[in-house]
Enzyme design. Sequence first.
Site, short mmCIF file in Angstrom:
data_model
loop_
_atom_site.label_atom_id
_atom_site.label_comp_id
_atom_site.label_asym_id
_atom_site.label_seq_id
_atom_site.Cartn_x
_atom_site.Cartn_y
_atom_site.Cartn_z
N HIS A 1 0.79 -1.23 0.00
CA HIS A 1 0.00 0.00 0.00
C HIS A 1 0.83 1.28 0.00
O HIS A 1 0.27 2.38 0.09
CB HIS A 1 -0.95 0.01 1.21
N ARG B 1 -3.56 5.02 -3.62
CA ARG B 1 -4.87 5.28 -3.00
C ARG B 1 -5.01 6.72 -2.49
O ARG B 1 -5.82 7.00 -1.60
CB ARG B 1 -5.13 4.32 -1.83
N GLY C 1 -3.67 14.38 15.29
CA GLY C 1 -5.05 14.31 14.83
C GLY C 1 -6.01 15.05 15.75
O GLY C 1 -5.60 15.74 16.68
N THR C 2 -7.28 14.87 15.46
CA THR C 2 -8.30 15.55 16.26
C THR C 2 -9.03 14.54 17.15
O THR C 2 -8.94 13.33 16.94
CB THR C 2 -9.34 16.26 15.37
N GLU D 1 -11.20 9.40 19.84
CA GLU D 1 -10.81 9.46 18.43
C GLU D 1 -10.91 8.04 17.89
O GLU D 1 -11.69 7.26 18.43
CB GLU D 1 -9.43 10.13 18.25
N ASP E 1 -14.01 18.95 18.76
CA ASP E 1 -15.41 19.07 19.14
C ASP E 1 -15.58 18.53 20.56
O ASP E 1 -14.70 17.83 21.07
CB ASP E 1 -16.31 18.29 18.17
N1 HPA Z 1 -15.58 10.82 17.67
C1 HPA Z 1 -14.66 10.07 17.09
N2 HPA Z 1 -13.58 10.56 16.54
C2 HPA Z 1 -13.40 11.89 16.57
C3 HPA Z 1 -14.34 12.72 17.14
C4 HPA Z 1 -15.48 12.16 17.74
O1 HPA Z 1 -16.34 12.85 18.28
N3 HPA Z 1 -13.89 14.00 17.00
C5 HPA Z 1 -12.72 13.93 16.35
N4 HPA Z 1 -12.42 12.65 16.09
#
Ligand code: HPA
Length: 232
Positions: free
Chosen positions: A4, A43, A89-90, A179, A204
């Site tokens: 990959h 990809r 990441g978030t 996450e 969030d």
């Molecule tokens: N859930 C899962 N993954 C995430 C979220 C979430 O609310 N926010 C950012 N990544």
Amino acid sequence: MSIHIGAEPGQIASTVLLPGDPLRAKYFAESLLSDVICFNRVRGMLGFTGSYSGKRISVMGSGMGIPTLSIYVNELIREYGVTTLMRVGTCGALQPDLKVGDLILAMSSSTDSNVNRLRFGGRDYAPTADFELLLRGYEVARARGVAVRVGQIFAADSFYNDDADWWKVFAEYGVLAVEMESAGLYTLAAKYGARALSILTVSDSVVTGAEASSEERERGYSLMAEIAMEIA
Ligand code: HPA
């Protein structure tokens, strides 16, 4: 080439930053690295190698979720000799005092993924960050005056969950955020003797429903990438 990843041997640095989004990897490479080459387009999961303060660093998208990230992490470690992997990441906050834009260093990761139950014969395993990366990440963030929290997070297999309250028991037991990747990253790093850390920005709040503006996301992303590159 691995299955990959289209890189030639030697094109990937021993340290790789892993944002979920490949276009974010491109943005980090273009804004923070010099002498950049693109080593993967397979990809669309773009990967780049360049130089940051004289250090050779790669940055590549991981995709979303443990299964996708695990494909790339397996190949990066086993086929390209990568020894340090940092997810940038978030996450969604699970604690009321965590606000959009706050930074979290994931010390460990619970999960509802079945991959580790299969791997460990039904027994639980505690995926944990590399202590030295965690410590350096904390020191660098504090030296920059950044509000940073260190603690446990949760890697979920579902972004959309039928049970709106599923997270509450984890919040009660001190889990900071949700996450979808870190338990997979930490487990594979441990298996192969590599070092891993997830540096996360709250995008969030699952508690309040607040969401980051695109400006706040941008700021958080750049900060995470800079911290990761400094500790690399
Ligand atoms: N859930 C899962 N993954 C995430 C979220 C979430 O609310 N926010 C950012 N990544």
